[in-house]
Design an enzyme around this catalytic site. Structure first.
Site, PDB file in Angstrom:
ATOM      1  N   ASN A 158       6.210  -4.289 -10.329  1.00 15.95           N
ATOM      2  CA  ASN A 158       6.017  -2.951 -11.271  1.00 15.95           C
ATOM      3  C   ASN A 158       7.045  -1.976 -10.782  1.00 15.95           C
ATOM      4  OD1 ASN A 158       4.679  -2.798  -8.960  1.00 15.95           O
ATOM      5  ND2 ASN A 158       2.962  -1.550  -9.821  1.00 15.95           N
ATOM      6  N   GLU A 175      -0.496  -4.062   0.522  1.00 19.53           N
ATOM      7  CA  GLU A 175      -0.757  -3.145  -0.626  1.00 19.53           C
ATOM      8  C   GLU A 175      -1.102  -3.842  -1.686  1.00 19.53           C
ATOM      9  OE1 GLU A 175      -0.826   0.063  -0.631  1.00 19.53           O
ATOM     10  OE2 GLU A 175       0.414   0.490   1.379  1.00 19.53           O
ATOM     11  N   CYS A 178      -0.683   0.232  -9.289  1.00 18.13           N
ATOM     12  CA  CYS A 178      -1.740  -0.429  -8.703  1.00 18.13           C
ATOM     13  C   CYS A 178      -2.904   0.759  -8.592  1.00 18.13           C
ATOM     14  CB  CYS A 178      -1.301  -0.731  -7.412  1.00 18.13           C
ATOM     15  SG  CYS A 178      -0.278   0.354  -6.503  1.00 18.13           S
ATOM     16  N   GLU A 223       1.566   2.583   3.765  1.00 11.52           N
ATOM     17  CA  GLU A 223       3.044   2.909   3.519  1.00 11.52           C
ATOM     18  C   GLU A 223       3.439   4.393   3.639  1.00 11.52           C
ATOM     19  OE1 GLU A 223       3.925   0.170   0.204  1.00 11.52           O
ATOM     20  OE2 GLU A 223       4.970  -0.857   1.897  1.00 11.52           O
TER      21      GLU A 223
END
Ligand code: NAD
Length: 485
Positions: free
Chosen positions: A154, A251, A285, A459
Site C-alpha cells: 500500500n 507493523e 493499516c 517506526e
C-alpha cells in the site's frame, strides 16, 4: 500507459541494477487499467547471496563513519527525493493505483521526511556515562548489522524509506524486499540513496514473493527483520526470526475504532472518518474502520458522510482532480467484494456504495454500512478496502469496552469537544497510535506502531532508533580488583 515503468533490472544489489532471468516472472499491473506495465523476476538464490554478501561487506565501514557523514548522505537523498517528487509520485500511482493527488503529498514526501529526520538524528546517537562511585560505566550505541525490510503493497516508497532511513542512520546495512504486487518504487529509493553517495551494498532491493522473504528472514547472517504486512505473515516471519533470536519490528494489520461523541464537531468527525476509511481506497493499516457514533448524532453523521462521499472524484488516478482510485489488484477487489456481500447477508444496512464501477481497472465505490453489530464479520476482520462500518453507542464506558474488544491494537481515534473525556478515552484505548479530533496522520517525529496482534516495535521518531541499534555496556574499574580468594 503514460510513463516508462519498466526498471533497468529487477534488483538493486551492491550499488547497481542486477538481473537474473532465472527467477519466476513478476508481472506489474497498473490497477487503473489492468495493463501489464513492467515485468520483473523474483530473486534467485544467487541474487539473495549477492545481496547478503555485499551488505555484510559494506556494513562495518559504514558503521565506522561519523554519524554526521552518514546523516549527510541521507539528507542529500531526501533533497533528491523532494526534487523528483512528481516523477516518483507518478511511479507510485502506476505501482499502486493511488491517485496522484495523494501520492504527490504522502509518499515520496513522507519517505524524504524519514531520510531527513534520521539523517539529522544520525549525528546525535551516543551512549551514556553512568557514575558508580569511584568506578564508572559507559554505554556504546552500536548498529545491529544486517537488517532485512519486507514491505506491503500500500505504501511502497514510504515503507522502503521508513525502514531504510533509521537502519542506515544507525550504521546498519539493509536488504529490502518490496511486495511482489508493487515492486517498482523501492528501486528508485535505492537509486537515489546511491546517487546521494551511499556506498555500494548498504541498501539492496531484491524482488520476490513470500519465499524470497522467508529465505532472507531465516538466513543466519541477518540480524534484524522489519515487516510491514498482515498478521498471518507476521506470525511466520516472527517465528522464523525467533529461531535465530533476531530482532524484529512487526507493523501488522488492524481493525481500529473511531469514536464520535455527540458533542463533536460533526463535520470534522466526518472528515476524520473519510480520511480513516477512504484515503488510498481504504488500503491503510491504521484505518478506523469501526466508526462508533453516539446514538443522538447518528442520522446527521450518516447524512453528512453520504453527502460528502458523493463528492468523491473517482477515475483516472493520474488526473490530479481524481480523489479516489482503484484497489491495488483483482485479488484485493475480490476479497473486499466478498466482505461486502457477507456484510449485507448478515443484516448490515448498506447506506451507500457497495458496487464495482463500470471502468477498466479494480474500482469499487466507497462503501458505508450502518446498523453494524460487534459480532459481524465486517466489524471484526480487517477488510483493507473502502468499507466503513458504523456502530451505534450510548455511553463512554460502553464504547470504550466495545472499541477494545478486538485482538488488534494498531490505532484508535476519538472526536469530542470534551478534552477530559478525550484523554480518558485515549488512556483506555488498547492501541499503539491514538488520535484526538483527527485521524491517520503519521508525521516522522511521532512513534507509529501497534499493540496486541498489530505489532511489535515502533517506526519513526527516536523510538525507531531503539529498534535498529543495541547498547554495549562497559564497566570501568578505577581501583584494584578485590577477589574472595
Ligand atoms: P502480506 O502479509 O501478504 O505481505 C507482506 C509482505 O510479506 C510481502 O512483501 C510478502 O511477499 C511478504 N511475505 C509473505 N510471506 C512471507 C514469508 N513467509 N516470509 C517472509 N515474507 C513473506 O501483506 P500485504 O497484503 O502485502 O499487505 C497488507 C497487510 O499489511 C494488511 O494486513 C495491512 O494492515 C498490513 N499493513 C500494515 C502496516 C503497518 O504499518 N502496521 C502498513 C501497511 C500495511
Amino acid at each position: 500507459m503514460t510513463y516508462d515503468t519498466q526498471p533497468k533490472a529487477s534488483h538493486f544489489v551492491a550499488g547497481a541494477y542486477l538481473e537474473d532471468t532465472g527467477g519466476a516472472e513478476i508481472e506489474v499491473i497498473y490497477p487503473a487499467s489492468g495493463e501489464v506495465i513492467a515485468r520483473l523476476h523474483s530473486a534467485t538464490p544467487k541474487v539473495i547471496e549477492a545481496a547478503i554478501t555485499s551488505a555484510r561487506a559494506a556494513q562495518k565501514e559504514w558503521a565506522a563513519m561519523t554519524g554526521t557523514a552518514r546523516g549527510r548522505i541521507l539528507r542529500r537523498a531526501a533533497d533528491l527525493m523532494r526534487a523528483r517528487n512528481r516523477e516518483l509520485s507518478q511511479l507510485e500511482t502506476m505501482d499502486t493505483g493511488k491517485p496522484l493527488q495523494e501520492t504527490l503529498v504522502a509518499d515520496a514526501t513522507s519517505g524524504a521526511d524519514a531520510l531527513e529526520y534520521f539523517g539529522g538524528v544520525a549525528a546525535t546517537l551516543t551512549g551514556q556515562h553512568i557514575p558508580l562511585g569511584q568506578d564508572w560505566a559507559y554505554t556504546i550505541r552500536e548498529p545491529l548489522g544486517l537488517c532485512v525490510g519486507i514491505g506491503a503493497w500500500n505504501y511502497p516508497t514510504q515503507i522502503a524509506c521508513w525502514k531504510g532511513a533509521p537502519a542506515l542512520a544507525c550504521g546498519n546495512a539493509m536488504i529490502f524486499k518490496p511486495s511482489e504486487t508493487t515492486p517498482l518504487c523501492a528501486l528508485k529509493v535505492a537509486e537515489i540513496l546511491h546517487e546521494a553517495g551511499l556506498p555500494a551494498g548498504l541498501y539492496n532491493v531484491v524482488q520476490g514473493m513470500g519465499d524470497v522473504g522467508a529465505a532472507l528472514v531465516s538466513d543466519p547472517r541477518v540480524d534484524k527483520v522489519s515487516l510491514t504486512g498482515s498478521v498471518p505473515t507476521g506470525r511466520k516471519v516472527y517465528a522464523a526470526a525467533a529461531e535465530g533470536i533476531r530482532h524484529v519490528t512487526m507493523e501488522l494489520g488492524g481493525k481500529s475504532p473511531l469514536v464520535v461523541f455527540e458533542d463533536a464537531d460533526i463535520e470534522d468527525a466526518v472528515s476524520g472518518a473519510i480520511l480513516g476509511n477512504f484515503y488510498s481506497s481504504g488500503q491503510v493499516c491504521s484505518n478506523g474502520t469501526r466508526v462508533f457514533v453516539q446514538r443522538s448524532v447518528l442520522e446527521p453523521f450518516l447524512e453528512r458522510l453520504t453527502a460528502r462521499l458523493a463528492d468523491a472524484v473517482i477515475g483516472d488516478p493520474l488526473d490530479e482532480a481524481t480523489s479516489f482510485g482503484p484497489l491495488v489488484s483483482q485479488r484485493q477487489l475480490d476479497i473486499v467484494q466478498g466482505f461486502i456481500a457477507r456484510g449485507q447477508a448478515t443484516g448490515a444496512r448498506l447506506v451507500t456504495g457497495g458496487q464495482r464501477l463500470d471502468l477498466p481497472g479494480y474500482y469499487l465505490q466507497p462503501t458505508v454500512f450502518a446498523d453494524v453489530t460487534d459480532e459481524m464479520e465486517i466489524a471484526r476482520e480487517e477488510i483493507f478496502g473502502p468499507v466503513l462500518s458504523v456502530l451505534t453507542f450510548d455511553d463512554e464506558e460502553e464504547v470504550l469496552r466495545r472499541a477494545n474488544d478486538t485482538p488488534y491494537g494498531l490505532a484508535a481515534g476519538v472526536f469530542t469537544r470534551d478534552l477530559a473525556r478525550a484523554h480518558r478515552m485515549v488512556a483506555g484505548f488498547e492501541a499503539g497510535t491514538c488520535y484526538i479530533n483527527t485521524y491517520n496522520l503519521a508525521p516522522v517525529e511521532m512513534p507509529f506502531g501497534g499493540s496486541k496482534l498489530s505489532g511489535v516495535g515502533r517506526e519513526n521518531s527516536m523510538a525507531a532508533i531503539e529498534h535498529y541499534s543495541q547498547l554495549k555496556s562497559v564497566y570501568v574499574s578505577m581501583g584494584t580488583v578485590e577477589a574472595p580468594f
